[in-house]
Motif scaffolding. Structure first.
Motif, PDB file in Angstrom:
ATOM      1  N   GLN A 186       0.850  -1.369   0.183  1.00 27.46           N
ATOM      2  CA  GLN A 186       0.059  -0.064   0.078  1.00 27.46           C
ATOM      3  C   GLN A 186       0.902   1.360   0.030  1.00 27.46           C
ATOM      4  O   GLN A 186       0.537   2.331  -0.664  1.00 27.46           O
ATOM      5  N   LEU A 187       1.785   1.359   0.900  1.00 25.25           N
ATOM      6  CA  LEU A 187       2.965   2.465   0.922  1.00 25.25           C
ATOM      7  C   LEU A 187       3.269   2.707  -0.446  1.00 25.25           C
ATOM      8  O   LEU A 187       3.393   3.796  -0.851  1.00 25.25           O
ATOM      9  N   MET A 188       3.904   1.721  -1.139  1.00 24.16           N
ATOM     10  CA  MET A 188       4.743   1.828  -2.349  1.00 24.16           C
ATOM     11  C   MET A 188       3.612   2.096  -3.563  1.00 24.16           C
ATOM     12  O   MET A 188       3.980   2.987  -4.164  1.00 24.16           O
ATOM     13  N   ASP A 189       2.449   1.648  -3.636  1.00 25.86           N
ATOM     14  CA  ASP A 189       1.660   1.868  -4.603  1.00 25.86           C
ATOM     15  C   ASP A 189       1.222   3.519  -4.407  1.00 25.86           C
ATOM     16  O   ASP A 189       0.882   4.030  -5.378  1.00 25.86           O
ATOM     17  N   ASP A 190       1.012   3.809  -3.233  1.00 27.04           N
ATOM     18  CA  ASP A 190       0.568   5.222  -2.922  1.00 27.04           C
ATOM     19  C   ASP A 190       1.685   6.006  -3.463  1.00 27.04           C
ATOM     20  O   ASP A 190       1.500   7.439  -3.705  1.00 27.04           O
ATOM     21  N   HIS A 191       3.018   5.537  -3.398  1.00 24.31           N
ATOM     22  CA  HIS A 191       4.153   6.562  -3.658  1.00 24.31           C
ATOM     23  C   HIS A 191       5.003   6.495  -4.841  1.00 24.31           C
ATOM     24  O   HIS A 191       5.902   7.036  -5.152  1.00 24.31           O
TER      25      HIS A 191
END
Length: 287
Positions: A186-191
């Motif tokens: 989730q963190l990577m997909d958001d950034h």
């Protein structure tokens, strides 16, 4: 480029700033433990995320949760200058200015939505008047002090509570004191499109650089550099197909500051130049 920047701090941290920007420009802001309110005094900007793009016009405002970034700022008429007010919300500063009890706007709502991270506020009359009052202090810097800065922070929070967007605003501000736990993916997909370095992405996920690379490889079956570059090129290809935006602007929007590097990378992946790719896609539509 930033042509002018006026800043006021509170307890050693940036609280208020007025920035004049000549676009195109990228602003990495806010930091992981911060939320930020921005108000467009003059100009028109795009806020580019992975899955959406917001147009923010003069007299409009945005509130963003901690950990998100203004990845792209550019106007539609590139000769224009942007004037923007930024108000920064740090949890430790807010605890200091609200000595007795934090306002209810910072409480976690009963039905918190995990994907709430941005709120656009359109031409709100009270916020417009607040900004006019704030500009008085930027025009008269000798009159401002930390007490006034604290009062201005409290005032904007009070006004945000009274807008029709108050429920969404509470979702965002409550994360300052009760952050949502995100999975690595989730963190990577958001950034992915935030233009953070690999090192900064590792820090965002609270991992060492080596541990981050191992985790990334396990989740995405590729190295961070290759995967992120590929995703940005795929986004560029989509924008070339669906828009008439200049190739230079698309390259910038997708995180490439060097047009030559973008063109070579695009050629390597799609076996043709960006311009030819656009032309070929349009020909296919006509056939």
């Amino acid at each position: 480029m930033i042509t002018k920047r006026e800043m006021y701090e509170l307890f050693g941290k940036l609280a208020l700033e007025k920035v004049t920007i000549k676009t195109p420009f990228k602003i990495p802001n806010p930091t992981i433990d911060e939320a930020c309110f921005l108000y467009v005094i003059e100009g028109e900007i795009n806020y580019q995320l992975e899955k959406e793009q917001l147009s923010v016009h003069s007299k409009d405002a945005l509130l963003l949760k901690c950990g998100n970034y203004f990845s792209q700022m550019k106007n539609f008429k590139t000769s224009k200058i942007q004037e923007i007010i930024f108000i920064h919300f740090h949890p430790d500063i807010l605890k200091k200015i609200y000595e007795k009890e934090l306002p209810k706007i910072f409480n976690v709502p009963e039905n918190r939505q995990e994907n709430t991270y941005i709120c656009k506020i359109n031409n709100d009359f009270l916020i417009k008047k607040y900004i006019e009052g704030l500009l008085f202090y930027f025009d008269n810097p000798s009159l401002i002090n930390e007490e006034i800065v604290a009062l201005k922070l409290k005032e904007i929070i009070l006004l945000l509570c009274q807008t029709k967007n108050a429920p969404i605003i509470q979702q965002i501000l409550s994360q300052l004191f009760s952050p949502i736990d995100y999975t690595f993916k989730q963190l990577m997909d958001d950034h992915i499109f935030s233009n953070l370095s690999i090192k900064e992405l590792a820090e965002l996920s609270n991992l060492s650089l080596s541990s981050f690379k191992r985790e990334f490889k396990k989740v995405y079956h590729d190295s961070p550099a290759n995967y992120i570059k590929s995703k940005k090129l795929e986004m560029a290809a989509e924008l070339l197909f669906i828009s008439d935006e200049r190739v230079t602007n698309i390259a910038f929007d997708c995180g490439f500051n060097d047009l030559a590097h973008f063109s070579k990378s695009f050629q390597d992946k799609f076996k043709c130049s960006p311009s030819n790719y656009r032309l070929n896609q349009k020909k296919r539509l006509l056939n």
